[in-house]
Write a protein that holds these residues in place. Structure first.
Motif, PDB file in Angstrom:
ATOM      1  N   ALA A  50       0.913   6.149   6.829  1.00 56.30           N
ATOM      2  CA  ALA A  50       1.517   4.867   6.506  1.00 56.30           C
ATOM      3  C   ALA A  50       1.140   4.492   5.079  1.00 56.30           C
ATOM      4  CB  ALA A  50       1.051   3.777   7.473  1.00 56.30           C
ATOM      5  N   VAL A  51       2.086   3.912   4.372  1.00 59.25           N
ATOM      6  CA  VAL A  51       1.838   3.416   3.023  1.00 59.25           C
ATOM      7  C   VAL A  51       2.004   1.912   3.051  1.00 59.25           C
ATOM      8  CG1 VAL A  51       2.516   3.524   0.600  1.00 59.25           C
ATOM      9  CG2 VAL A  51       2.718   5.563   2.040  1.00 59.25           C
ATOM     10  N   THR A  52       0.996   1.194   2.595  1.00 57.11           N
ATOM     11  CA  THR A  52       1.047  -0.263   2.602  1.00 57.11           C
ATOM     12  C   THR A  52       0.571  -0.807   1.266  1.00 57.11           C
ATOM     13  OG1 THR A  52       0.365  -2.266   3.807  1.00 57.11           O
ATOM     14  CG2 THR A  52      -1.293  -0.542   3.538  1.00 57.11           C
ATOM     15  N   ASP A 132      -4.870   7.945   9.040  1.00 59.83           N
ATOM     16  CA  ASP A 132      -5.260   7.768  10.439  1.00 59.83           C
ATOM     17  C   ASP A 132      -4.524   6.542  10.966  1.00 59.83           C
ATOM     18  OD1 ASP A 132      -6.394   7.527  12.905  1.00 59.83           O
ATOM     19  OD2 ASP A 132      -8.477   7.361  12.211  1.00 59.83           O
ATOM     20  N   LEU A 133      -3.366   6.768  11.593  1.00 58.46           N
ATOM     21  CA  LEU A 133      -2.528   5.649  12.022  1.00 58.46           C
ATOM     22  C   LEU A 133      -3.201   4.812  13.111  1.00 58.46           C
ATOM     23  CD1 LEU A 133       1.050   7.222  12.027  1.00 58.46           C
ATOM     24  CD2 LEU A 133      -0.076   5.844  10.269  1.00 58.46           C
ATOM     25  N   ASP A 134      -4.145   5.401  13.828  1.00 56.85           N
ATOM     26  CA  ASP A 134      -4.849   4.630  14.852  1.00 56.85           C
ATOM     27  C   ASP A 134      -5.680   3.514  14.231  1.00 56.85           C
ATOM     28  OD1 ASP A 134      -3.783   6.182  16.858  1.00 56.85           O
ATOM     29  OD2 ASP A 134      -5.503   7.549  16.950  1.00 56.85           O
ATOM     30  N   ARG A 135      -6.013   3.624  12.935  1.00 58.59           N
ATOM     31  CA  ARG A 135      -6.831   2.625  12.264  1.00 58.59           C
ATOM     32  C   ARG A 135      -6.001   1.647  11.438  1.00 58.59           C
ATOM     33  NH1 ARG A 135     -10.822   0.917  13.892  1.00 58.59           N
ATOM     34  NH2 ARG A 135     -11.683   0.411  11.834  1.00 58.59           N
ATOM     35  N   LEU A 136      -4.689   1.829  11.424  1.00 51.50           N
ATOM     36  CA  LEU A 136      -3.847   1.012  10.564  1.00 51.50           C
ATOM     37  C   LEU A 136      -3.978  -0.481  10.861  1.00 51.50           C
ATOM     38  CD1 LEU A 136      -1.630   0.571   8.468  1.00 51.50           C
ATOM     39  CD2 LEU A 136       0.059   1.126  10.250  1.00 51.50           C
ATOM     40  N   GLY A 137      -3.832  -0.864  12.125  1.00 47.99           N
ATOM     41  CA  GLY A 137      -3.913  -2.283  12.480  1.00 47.99           C
ATOM     42  C   GLY A 137      -5.257  -2.884  12.143  1.00 47.99           C
ATOM     43  N   ASP A 222      -8.773  -6.152  21.035  1.00 48.04           N
ATOM     44  CA  ASP A 222      -9.350  -6.286  19.701  1.00 48.04           C
ATOM     45  C   ASP A 222      -8.410  -7.104  18.823  1.00 48.04           C
ATOM     46  OD1 ASP A 222      -7.297  -4.630  18.799  1.00 48.04           O
ATOM     47  OD2 ASP A 222      -8.495  -2.829  19.049  1.00 48.04           O
ATOM     48  N   SER A 223      -8.857  -7.343  17.580  1.00 48.45           N
ATOM     49  CA  SER A 223      -8.104  -8.210  16.680  1.00 48.45           C
ATOM     50  C   SER A 223      -7.200  -7.430  15.741  1.00 48.45           C
ATOM     51  CB  SER A 223      -9.079  -9.063  15.854  1.00 48.45           C
ATOM     52  OG  SER A 223      -9.932  -8.226  15.085  1.00 48.45           O
ATOM     53  N   SER A 224      -6.977  -6.151  16.011  1.00 47.13           N
ATOM     54  CA  SER A 224      -6.147  -5.349  15.131  1.00 47.13           C
ATOM     55  C   SER A 224      -4.711  -5.864  15.123  1.00 47.13           C
ATOM     56  CB  SER A 224      -6.155  -3.881  15.577  1.00 47.13           C
ATOM     57  OG  SER A 224      -7.455  -3.351  15.544  1.00 47.13           O
TER      58      SER A 224
END
Length: 246
Positions: A50-52, A132-137, A222-224
């Protein structure tokens, strides 16, 4: 040289010109009859990156104060991103500006009052590739906590989409070949050799995840920030020209 010789030479030259003119020009062979088709193929691939963009905006009475506050926040943000194992090559400054804030008073006694600077605004934007898309949020949520107050545009992509593009290309060629064969069969002719192939490729935005999956991710404890990666669709269009076999 006698007059007779001159006359004979003239007749010989005229005869040569007549003979040359009598030879018909060589006509180019007609172009062979053709069948031209185009088709589009597609293939989907789950994104792996992901690019943000993360922007910190600060305002203060002086440019120095606004810049100092902005630098402090950006230092914390970049340290936190690196702690998330985001490599230096995945961090890039995408924009930076220092702008005055102007006050435009209402006219007084019919006279225009000159504007004045009442403060300064500093904006720094960081483009981040998150692999690591699992960490994106969680990264987006932590960034806001650290002081990010603009941006957040997220684009899901693939680091190497070649496999999907190759699959889409094969699909497009297969469709084009089938279409050409249908046309040939309908016209009662046979396909000859291929004389030209051209292609165009493109990618489509990610397809949304199913609503139930998105709702499930949104109800996590969680707060993601809830995110749905979906799939990226890659398309290839091809055009093929066939000769009609004699």
């Amino acid at each position: 040289m006698s007059a007779f010789d001159l006359s004979a030479r003239g007749l010989l030259l005229a005869g040569s010109l007549f003979a040359f003119a009598a030879v018909p020009a060589l006509a180019e062979p007609p172009a062979p009859p053709m069948i031209s088709v185009s088709a589009e193929g597609s293939a989907a691939m789950a994104p792996d990156m992901a690019v943000t963009t993360l922007t910190v905006l600060n305002e203060a009475e002086t440019a120095r104060a606004a810049l100092d506050a902005n630098n402090a926040t950006m230092d914390k943000l970049m340290a936190a991103l690196k702690a998330e194992s985001i490599a230096e090559r995945d961090l890039q400054t995408a924009g930076f500006s220092i702008q005055p804030r102007w006050l435009y008073p209402e006219p007084k006694d019919g006279q225009q009052v000159p504007p004045s600077i009442i403060g300064y605004q500093v904006q720094n934007t960081l483009s981040v590739r998150i692999r690591d898309l699992d960490r994106l949020g969680a990264i987006l949520d932590a960034s806001v906590t650290l002081g990010v107050n603009q941006g957040g545009d997220v684009r899901f992509t693939n680091d190497n989409p070649d496999t999907a593009i190759e699959e889409a290309r094969r699909d497009a060629v297969s469709r084009a070949m089938a279409k050409a064969q249908q046309l040939a069969d309908a016209a009662g002719v046979k396909l000859g050799r291929i004389t030209q192939i051209s292609e165009q490729s493109s990618s489509q935005p990610p397809m949304p995840m199913m609503e139930a999956q998105f709702a499930k991710s949104a109800m996590r404890s969680d707060s993601s920030v809830p995110m749905a990666a979906g799939e990226n669709e890659y398309r290839v269009s091809v055009s093929i020209n066939f000769e009609i076999a004699p």
